[in-house]
Design an enzyme around this catalytic site. Structure first.
Site, mmCIF file in Angstrom:
data_model
loop_
_atom_site.group_PDB
_atom_site.id
_atom_site.type_symbol
_atom_site.label_atom_id
_atom_site.label_comp_id
_atom_site.label_asym_id
_atom_site.label_seq_id
_atom_site.Cartn_x
_atom_site.Cartn_y
_atom_site.Cartn_z
ATOM 1 N N ASN A 226 0.851 -1.186 0.000
ATOM 2 C CA ASN A 226 0.000 0.000 0.000
ATOM 3 C C ASN A 226 0.891 1.242 0.000
ATOM 4 O O ASN A 226 2.105 1.162 0.191
ATOM 5 C CB ASN A 226 -0.992 -0.001 1.167
ATOM 6 C CG ASN A 226 -0.320 0.028 2.533
ATOM 7 O OD1 ASN A 226 0.628 0.773 2.763
ATOM 8 N ND2 ASN A 226 -0.805 -0.800 3.455
ATOM 9 N N GLU A 229 3.121 2.031 3.006
ATOM 10 C CA GLU A 229 4.288 1.149 3.105
ATOM 11 C C GLU A 229 5.389 1.603 2.166
ATOM 12 O O GLU A 229 6.576 1.554 2.515
ATOM 13 C CB GLU A 229 3.873 -0.290 2.815
ATOM 14 C CG GLU A 229 3.003 -0.909 3.906
ATOM 15 C CD GLU A 229 2.325 -2.196 3.480
ATOM 16 O OE1 GLU A 229 1.724 -2.849 4.345
ATOM 17 O OE2 GLU A 229 2.383 -2.552 2.280
ATOM 18 N N ASP A 298 -5.240 -8.277 1.907
ATOM 19 C CA ASP A 298 -5.317 -9.725 1.718
ATOM 20 C C ASP A 298 -6.245 -10.068 0.560
ATOM 21 O O ASP A 298 -5.978 -10.989 -0.218
ATOM 22 C CB ASP A 298 -5.821 -10.404 2.995
ATOM 23 C CG ASP A 298 -4.966 -10.069 4.212
ATOM 24 O OD1 ASP A 298 -3.731 -10.040 4.063
ATOM 25 O OD2 ASP A 298 -5.541 -9.844 5.291
#
Length: 373
Positions: A226, A229, A298
């Site tokens: 993302n 990050e 996820d």
């Protein structure tokens, strides 16, 4: 490795819709190896009763408790919900939380490679949600029960020896690294080499989602960080600056030596980077009024893995992941997306007027494969 090049036409044309729907149909029974950190996501629901006289806090009237799998377990649940078959490898404790976590998995998740360790405590994230009778429940606090991460290096090495050959008979592999030390670049390299040795007509994509040390993984098929990050990894701030995003994505691509980097940007959608091709910006599907981002990453990596296993190009995999991500963030808690929901999203998006279509796709040729890096 070889990944199919996109065969989609221009936006709004029926051929692209049919192509994406055919890929969703192709999810059925695709086997995906998922290796990573298993987390128990516990949700405690209550109704706001009154304000306490002991302190300026709410008193909740308890309603119910729910436990679902987070981390790698959530990725496995998403694979199963999308029609695939998940082979899950990870570690849980021999404790009540571990037993409840194992019991929560649906039939589409193979659990025989989950290790139950007596000296290990299953990590639990407890979220307490409160709301009135006619009001949506909102998270008021989260309590994390840690498991003693990072694990000892010998535990990681023993686990790597156990799972490095589990990709046999699988169509894709996903590494879900939440920071326990169980999933390591050494394990990733062992799985990459194992799938490379297999003689088969279709390559096996290996994808990684690493919360804290993505820069240490090299030469895999795809990663799905993302934006925050990426900012933390590179020490930058992207915000709405597409030039900064472009430089960051290209740097990530060069350093990781991966074939594709898919940066998820929350309400700003996604950005797909591939070597030798222009960056593709994909606006978020659906409303940008996000309900809950818990576990959305996820869902993204699970849908990407299934799409690539079914023969999608990186662009097509990103498109399908964008639909799935847009759907799951509108649900509360750690949630999944079904094939019917995904197919309905594709259909509704392509049946709207072209001026409202969610993505002006890139012009690409119709070659069958592209050379991997």
């Amino acid at each position: 490795m070889l990944i199919a090049r996109s065969v989609h036409p221009l936006p709004g044309e029926s051929e692209r819709k049919e192509r994406l729907l055919a890929l969703i149909d192709g999810f059925a029974n695709r086997r995906v190896l998922i290796v990573g950190d298993l987390i128990a996501d516990e949700f405690i629901y209550g109704e706001v009763s009154r304000v306490s006289r002991e302190a300026p806090v709410l008193i909740l009237k308890y309603d119910t408790t729910e436990m679902v799998a987070g981390g790698a377990g959530n990725a496995a649940n998403n694979v199963a919900a999308l029609g695939g078959r998940a082979r899950l490898a990870g570690l849980v404790g021999a404790d009540p939380e571990g037993r409840r976590l194992l019991a929560s998995f649906p039939r589409g998740v193979e659990r025989t490679h989950i290790v139950r360790a007596k000296a290990y405590r299953t990590p639990v994230k407890t979220r307490i949600l409160a709301g009135g009778i006619h009001a949506a429940r909102q998270q008021v606090v989260r309590i994390d029960r840690e498991s003693g991460w990072p694990l000892a290096a010998d535990v990681s090495r023993a686990f790597a020896r156990k799972v490095s050959n589990l990709a046999d008979s699988c169509d894709a592999a996903v590494l879900s690294d939440y920071g326990s030390g169980l999933v390591t670049p050494l394990l990733a390299d062992a799985i990459r080499k194992a799938v490379a040795r297999r003689a088969r007509r279709r390559a096996i994509p290996v994808l990684v989602d690493s919360r804290h040390r993505l820069s240490e993984y090299r030469g895999l098929t795809m990663c799905t960080p993302n934006e925050s990050e990426v900012e933390q990894l590179l020490g930058i701030s992207i915000d709405d600056d597409l030039d900064v995003l472009e430089r960051a994505g290209r740097l990530m691509l060069r350093r990781s030596r991966m074939q594709a980097v898919l940066v998820t940007r929350g309400s700003r959608g996604m950005a797909l980077f591939q070597a030798g091709q222009p960056t593709i910006h994909i606006p978020i599907f659906g409303s940008d009024e996000v309900t809950d981002v818990t576990g959305a990453g996820d869902t993204v990596i699970a849908s990407c893995a299934l799409a690539l296993a079914a023969g999608a190009s990186f662009y097509e995999a990103a498109r399908l992941a964008n639909y799935a991500g847009g759907l799951v963030v509108m649900k509360r808690g750690t949630a999944t997306v079904s094939t019917r929901e995904l197919a309905d999203a594709v259909t509704s998006d392509h049946d709207t007027a072209p001026e409202h279509w969610s993505q002006e796709g890139p012009a690409q040729g119709r070659r069958n494969v592209e050379r991997g890096t």
